[in-house]
Design a protein around this motif. Structure first.
Motif, PDB file in Angstrom:
ATOM      1  N   ALA A  41     -65.086   5.687  10.663  1.00  0.00           N
ATOM      2  CA  ALA A  41     -65.809   5.221  11.852  1.00  0.00           C
ATOM      3  C   ALA A  41     -66.090   3.724  11.781  1.00  0.00           C
ATOM      4  O   ALA A  41     -65.912   3.000  12.768  1.00  0.00           O
ATOM      5  N   GLY A  42     -66.512   3.239  10.618  1.00  0.00           N
ATOM      6  CA  GLY A  42     -66.782   1.814  10.481  1.00  0.00           C
ATOM      7  C   GLY A  42     -65.531   0.965  10.618  1.00  0.00           C
ATOM      8  O   GLY A  42     -65.529  -0.070  11.301  1.00  0.00           O
ATOM      9  N   PHE A  43     -64.441   1.411   9.995  1.00  0.00           N
ATOM     10  CA  PHE A  43     -63.191   0.664  10.048  1.00  0.00           C
ATOM     11  C   PHE A  43     -62.628   0.648  11.464  1.00  0.00           C
ATOM     12  O   PHE A  43     -62.180  -0.396  11.964  1.00  0.00           O
ATOM     13  N   LEU A  44     -62.647   1.804  12.134  1.00  0.00           N
ATOM     14  CA  LEU A  44     -62.145   1.863  13.507  1.00  0.00           C
ATOM     15  C   LEU A  44     -63.022   1.044  14.452  1.00  0.00           C
ATOM     16  O   LEU A  44     -62.506   0.452  15.410  1.00  0.00           O
ATOM     17  N   GLY A  45     -64.325   1.017  14.205  1.00  0.00           N
ATOM     18  CA  GLY A  45     -65.194   0.205  15.043  1.00  0.00           C
ATOM     19  C   GLY A  45     -64.846  -1.270  14.971  1.00  0.00           C
ATOM     20  O   GLY A  45     -64.825  -1.965  15.996  1.00  0.00           O
ATOM     21  N   VAL A  46     -64.543  -1.768  13.778  1.00  0.00           N
ATOM     22  CA  VAL A  46     -64.142  -3.173  13.628  1.00  0.00           C
ATOM     23  C   VAL A  46     -62.822  -3.435  14.340  1.00  0.00           C
ATOM     24  O   VAL A  46     -62.649  -4.445  15.040  1.00  0.00           O
ATOM     25  N   LEU A  47     -61.856  -2.510  14.202  1.00  0.00           N
ATOM     26  CA  LEU A  47     -60.570  -2.681  14.858  1.00  0.00           C
ATOM     27  C   LEU A  47     -60.704  -2.673  16.372  1.00  0.00           C
ATOM     28  O   LEU A  47     -60.067  -3.471  17.069  1.00  0.00           O
ATOM     29  N   VAL A  48     -61.523  -1.766  16.890  1.00  0.00           N
ATOM     30  CA  VAL A  48     -61.695  -1.667  18.351  1.00  0.00           C
ATOM     31  C   VAL A  48     -62.308  -2.943  18.903  1.00  0.00           C
ATOM     32  O   VAL A  48     -61.913  -3.420  19.971  1.00  0.00           O
ATOM     33  N   TRP A  49     -63.250  -3.527  18.199  1.00  0.00           N
ATOM     34  CA  TRP A  49     -63.925  -4.721  18.709  1.00  0.00           C
ATOM     35  C   TRP A  49     -63.030  -5.952  18.658  1.00  0.00           C
ATOM     36  O   TRP A  49     -63.268  -6.933  19.380  1.00  0.00           O
ATOM     37  N   GLN A  50     -61.974  -5.929  17.809  1.00  0.00           N
ATOM     38  CA  GLN A  50     -61.115  -7.095  17.650  1.00  0.00           C
ATOM     39  C   GLN A  50     -59.748  -6.926  18.302  1.00  0.00           C
ATOM     40  O   GLN A  50     -59.014  -7.910  18.426  1.00  0.00           O
ATOM     41  N   ALA A  51     -59.397  -5.723  18.730  1.00  0.00           N
ATOM     42  CA  ALA A  51     -58.043  -5.447  19.209  1.00  0.00           C
ATOM     43  C   ALA A  51     -57.835  -5.956  20.625  1.00  0.00           C
ATOM     44  O   ALA A  51     -58.778  -6.121  21.403  1.00  0.00           O
ATOM     45  N   ALA A  52     -56.563  -6.191  20.946  1.00  0.00           N
ATOM     46  CA  ALA A  52     -56.189  -6.599  22.294  1.00  0.00           C
ATOM     47  C   ALA A  52     -56.113  -5.375  23.211  1.00  0.00           C
ATOM     48  O   ALA A  52     -56.217  -4.228  22.764  1.00  0.00           O
TER      49      ALA A  52
END
Length: 272
Positions: free
Chosen positions: A39-50
């Motif tokens: 959940a933490g890793f996906l949250g970082v990816l979602v906030w930075q992804a295009a």
């Protein structure tokens, strides 16, 4: 002649209750520590992804909701409230960008552009922001509804113990209470709103919105005291109750590592 009493059946002879046809949930069986990492890793990816990568993440989260058996019709009011939350913040971002209150908006919009044109230009950014919030809320719901609040608290205690030592159980108890009270607040608010409509059908919407927070806070204060007594009665207010002991689940950790690797692929491709 007295009525004959019905004979008691032996437990093995009693008719079996119809068990639920619900299949075991894959997410519920995973290690809560692995779910916290995901959940933490996906949250970082979602906030930075295009945007194209966000669409992939949205489809992935939607597929997890499809295979999860923890979401049902009883959660519709909660999902509706989260949807209104996303709409509210997307509208706020749209107004802020259209007004040119951010440096990015000042560079994007022409200096003498009309407000309607600015609204039209700011709509894509607000839509992307709403999509990010929806995905993050979906990840949080999958995390909290696929496990108990105590299991997530124990997982957090396991991660924080090397840093906080004996004080890690304070954070674990706080997380467990937060996970417990968030849906309880929404449920209490819905019950209070329904009670206001039943007791005073002629109550205006303005009066209802004024009474709603007062009545909800009063009910929640009673529930808070009840929960405090329950925590103390179960011995959850001591560090001994928050010593994590998780069985080894190497396949669960391997599955989470594979999922995170696949989730990071479109992100890194987009960055390249």
């Amino acid at each position: 002649m007295p009525d004959r009493q019905p004979e008691k059946q032996h437990p093995e002879q009693q008719p079996m209750r119809n068990p639920s046809a619900r299949r075991p949930d894959i997410l519920s069986s995973l290690d809560p520590r692995a779910k916290l990492v995901c959940a933490g890793f996906l949250g970082v990816l979602v906030w930075q992804a295009a945007t194209p990568v966000l669409v992939c993440y949205a489809l992935f989260v939607a597929s997890l909701f499809a295979i999860s058996h923890n979401i049902n019709a009883s959660h519709l009011p909660m999902l509706r409230s989260y949807l209104w939350f996303v709409i509210l913040w997307a509208a706020i971002k749209l107004c802020i960008d259209a007004a040119g209150l951010t440096p990015a908006a000042q560079l994007l919009f022409p200096q003498h552009a009309a407000f309607a044109d600015r609204i039209q230009l700011a709509l894509p950014a607000a839509g992307v922001f709403a999509l990010r919030l929806l995905i993050l809320i979906g990840i949080g719901l999958l995390l909290t509804l696929s496990g108990s609040s105590r299991s997530l608290g124990l997982a957090l205690s396991w991660f924080l113990r090397p840093v906080l030592g004996k004080r890690a159980w304070h954070m674990a108890l706080s997380l467990s209470l937060m996970i417990h009270f968030l849906p309880l607040i929404q449920q209490t608010t819905a019950q209070v709103r329904h009670a206001i409509r039943l007791r005073n059908p002629a109550c205006s919407k303005l009066r209802c919105w004024l009474l709603l927070p007062q009545a909800t806070l009063r009910v929640m204060s009673q529930k808070t005291w009840t929960q405090t007594v329950a925590v103390a009665a179960r011995g959850l207010d001591s560090p001994e109750a928050w010593k994590p002991q998780f069985p080894p689940q190497p396949f669960g950790w391997l599955a989470c590592a594979v999922v995170l690797s696949i989730a990071a692929v479109p992100f890194w491709i987009d960055k390249i």
